[in-house]
Design a protein around this motif. Structure first.
Motif, PDB file in Angstrom:
ATOM      1  N   THR A   1      25.729  31.665  40.769  1.00 46.73           N
ATOM      2  CA  THR A   1      26.711  32.743  40.909  1.00 46.73           C
ATOM      3  C   THR A   1      27.342  33.140  39.581  1.00 46.73           C
ATOM      4  OG1 THR A   1      28.505  31.164  41.373  1.00 46.73           O
ATOM      5  CG2 THR A   1      27.267  32.013  43.263  1.00 46.73           C
TER       6      THR A   1
ATOM      7  N   HIS B   1      37.901  34.745  46.062  1.00 44.61           N
ATOM      8  CA  HIS B   1      36.678  35.222  45.416  1.00 44.61           C
ATOM      9  C   HIS B   1      35.760  35.923  46.421  1.00 44.61           C
ATOM     10  CE1 HIS B   1      37.772  32.595  42.030  1.00 44.61           C
ATOM     11  NE2 HIS B   1      38.122  31.739  42.963  1.00 44.61           N
TER      12      HIS B   1
ATOM     13  N   ASP C   1      32.427  36.508  45.421  1.00 45.89           N
ATOM     14  CA  ASP C   1      31.067  36.321  44.915  1.00 45.89           C
ATOM     15  C   ASP C   1      30.597  34.874  44.960  1.00 45.89           C
ATOM     16  OD1 ASP C   1      32.743  35.380  42.913  1.00 45.89           O
ATOM     17  OD2 ASP C   1      32.427  37.132  41.631  1.00 45.89           O
ATOM     18  N   HIS C   2      31.461  33.967  45.353  1.00 43.69           N
ATOM     19  CA  HIS C   2      31.033  32.584  45.561  1.00 43.69           C
ATOM     20  C   HIS C   2      31.995  31.916  46.530  1.00 43.69           C
ATOM     21  CE1 HIS C   2      34.091  31.827  42.382  1.00 43.69           C
ATOM     22  NE2 HIS C   2      34.283  30.704  43.049  1.00 43.69           N
TER      23      HIS C   2
ATOM     24  N   HIS D   1      33.707  34.258  35.027  1.00 43.87           N
ATOM     25  CA  HIS D   1      32.264  34.466  35.197  1.00 43.87           C
ATOM     26  C   HIS D   1      31.645  34.844  33.865  1.00 43.87           C
ATOM     27  CE1 HIS D   1      32.076  34.399  39.618  1.00 43.87           C
ATOM     28  NE2 HIS D   1      33.212  35.074  39.609  1.00 43.87           N
TER      29      HIS D   1
ATOM     30  N   GLU E   1      27.373  45.814  46.143  1.00 42.35           N
ATOM     31  CA  GLU E   1      28.307  44.781  46.574  1.00 42.35           C
ATOM     32  C   GLU E   1      27.800  43.404  46.154  1.00 42.35           C
ATOM     33  OE1 GLU E   1      26.960  43.675  51.131  1.00 42.35           O
ATOM     34  OE2 GLU E   1      28.395  45.309  50.838  1.00 42.35           O
ATOM     35  N   PRO E   2      28.694  42.469  45.910  1.00 42.88           N
ATOM     36  CA  PRO E   2      28.267  41.115  45.534  1.00 42.88           C
ATOM     37  C   PRO E   2      27.351  40.504  46.594  1.00 42.88           C
ATOM     38  CG  PRO E   2      30.613  41.382  45.144  1.00 42.88           C
ATOM     39  CD  PRO E   2      30.163  42.603  45.888  1.00 42.88           C
ATOM     40  N   ARG E   3      26.408  39.724  46.144  1.00 45.64           N
ATOM     41  CA  ARG E   3      25.392  39.149  47.024  1.00 45.64           C
ATOM     42  C   ARG E   3      26.003  38.282  48.122  1.00 45.64           C
ATOM     43  NH1 ARG E   3      21.689  34.444  46.377  1.00 45.64           N
ATOM     44  NH2 ARG E   3      23.120  33.798  44.733  1.00 45.64           N
TER      45      ARG E   3
ATOM     46  N   LEU F   1      29.250  38.530  49.244  1.00 44.53           N
ATOM     47  CA  LEU F   1      30.546  39.131  49.554  1.00 44.53           C
ATOM     48  C   LEU F   1      31.115  38.637  50.878  1.00 44.53           C
ATOM     49  CD1 LEU F   1      32.766  41.318  49.110  1.00 44.53           C
ATOM     50  CD2 LEU F   1      31.242  42.917  50.301  1.00 44.53           C
TER      51      LEU F   1
ATOM     52  N   SER G   1      31.523  34.725  51.247  1.00 47.26           N
ATOM     53  CA  SER G   1      32.575  34.206  50.368  1.00 47.26           C
ATOM     54  C   SER G   1      33.962  34.487  50.930  1.00 47.26           C
ATOM     55  CB  SER G   1      32.450  34.833  48.974  1.00 47.26           C
ATOM     56  OG  SER G   1      31.233  34.484  48.362  1.00 47.26           O
TER      57      SER G   1
END
Length: 400
Positions: A118, A177, A179-180, A313, A361-363, A365, A368
């Motif tokens: 991530t 968060h 994204d993770h 990040h 969008e974050p993988r 999303l 998380s």
């Protein structure tokens, strides 16, 4: 919404809703603290000093016994200012020692650990004088292809903390968060067993509005996130890490609840300012604001030039192969592609909005957010014993 089942690899054992795994060592970047080495060096210095004093004492002339002339001299000089005298033991002069220099504030030992899947920097920040420490933004491993959760990264932090002899006094989250997944709850449980003390999970005071928003969006019962965090920091609230002084700094922009943590001459800024060749974090999440992020950057850049800004990040672009955990305020002001000296607020707002408009969008999303508004706790099991996360379907106008 589609439903995902959280799978547990048969090599892992589920205990009290948490997944346990053998500890493995993560890549940890930062100065290592060796208590034995420090003690050996200290003993060596003391031995040298003792030997020097012994040599001086044995080689100095023997002091004469006071006679009548000495007594008379003493009587004549009674009440006068004493001059430095020699001692028979060392042959050295006694002098009054004065210092006008201020005592510098203690600085922490910082261990940075990069989670590659991530692109997340995690930090263990310790007071070397007391061995008290905090963990900032720890990661829980999740594979979206299989829905398998593992704890290799979290276990590596536990192993490092144990090896160094640290006592974790707080687990610090900069924000919820997207994204993770956070491993704060997992770490809290295992640290309580490992060190006999349950460190509180801490975050900013605005997290309830984020929890309510996404709790409703994902259909999560309020009882699963109400009161799940142990401590809400006020803006600029100060706290101790052993003998270190720390402060929670509100840094909105990426999200409205976002905090940074200033510890000594270091700020752990989460997802606000990134490496100079990346610039800044996105601001298109609910409650995010490009103008707020600009103001947060001004707050950071008003700090002394030597202060280190540790980012949340890193995604090294072409031409840079290794992730970098920090840059100084001075370096950011000179090099940051979004924020360096000479860029105006209007220019920053325009380029940040242009960038956000084309980002996907974050993988992780949805996974998380559902875990992180629970402070890293897993969803309550169903009557069938399954722990479920929800994913929204994207129909793109289709209906039937």
């Amino acid at each position: 919404m589609a439903t995902l089942r959280l799978a547990v690899n048969n090599r892992w054992q589920a205990t009290a809703g948490l997944l346990m795994a053998p500890a493995k060592t993560a890549r940890v970047v930062g100065p290592a603290l060796s208590a034995s080495g420090a003690c050996s060096q200290s003993r060596s210095l003391h031995q040298q000093a003792d030997q020097t004093a012994f040599h001086q004492a044995s080689s100095s002339p023997r002091a004469p016994m006071p006679g009548r002339r000495t007594k008379a001299l003493n009587q004549r000089t009674a009440g006068m200012r004493a001059l430095p005298t020699q001692t028979a033991q060392t042959g050295m002069q006694r002098r009054a020692q004065y210092s006008t220099a201020s005592t510098p504030a203690p600085e922490p030992t910082v261990h940075s650990a990069f989670e590659t899947a991530t692109g997340t920097w995690q930090y263990v920040v310790a007071d070397p004088s007391t061995m008290d420490a905090v963990i900032i933004d720890p990661v829980l491993d999740f594979d979206p292809a299989t829905q398998v959760i593992t704890t290799k990264t979290a276990d590596s932090l536990l192993a490092m903390v144990k090896e160094k002899g640290y006592r974790i006094v707080r687990l610090l989250e900069t924000h919820a968060h997207a994204d993770h997944l956070s491993s704060s709850h997992y770490l809290q449980k295992h640290l309580a067993q490992q060190q006999g003390y349950r460190p509180p999970v801490c975050i900013g005071k605005r997290i309830p509005q984020v929890q309510t928003l996404f709790g409703k969006r994902y259909g999560i019962a309020a009882k699963e996130y109400d009161g799940i965090f142990d401590k809400f920091f006020e803006d600029d609230e100060e706290f101790d890490i052993g003998n270190l002084k720390a402060k929670a700094i509100h840094l909105p922009g990426h999200t409205p609840d976002h905090l940074g943590y200033k510890i000594g001459d270091n700020v752990f800024c989460g997802d606000s300012v990134f490496h100079a060749d990346i610039g800044t974090a996105r601001c298109d999440f609910p409650g995010g604001s490009v103008n707020d992020l600009w103001n947060s950057s001004r707050k950071l850049f008003a700090l002394p030039d030597n202060v280190k800004i540790w980012t949340g990040h890193d995604y090294p672009p072409a031409g840079r192969t290794e992730p970098v955990p920090y840059m100084t305020v001075k370096d950011h002001k000179a090099q940051n592609k979004h924020l360096k000296d000479g860029i105006s607020e209007a220019e920053f707002v325009a380029l940040r909005k242009e960038r956000d408009a084309i980002l996907g969008e974050p993988r992780l999303l949805h996974q998380s957010l559902q875990v992180n508004i629970r402070a890293g706790n897993l969803p309550e099991p169903t009557s069938f014993g399954q722990r479920l996360l929800h994913l929204p379907l994207k129909l793109k106008g289709l209906e039937w």
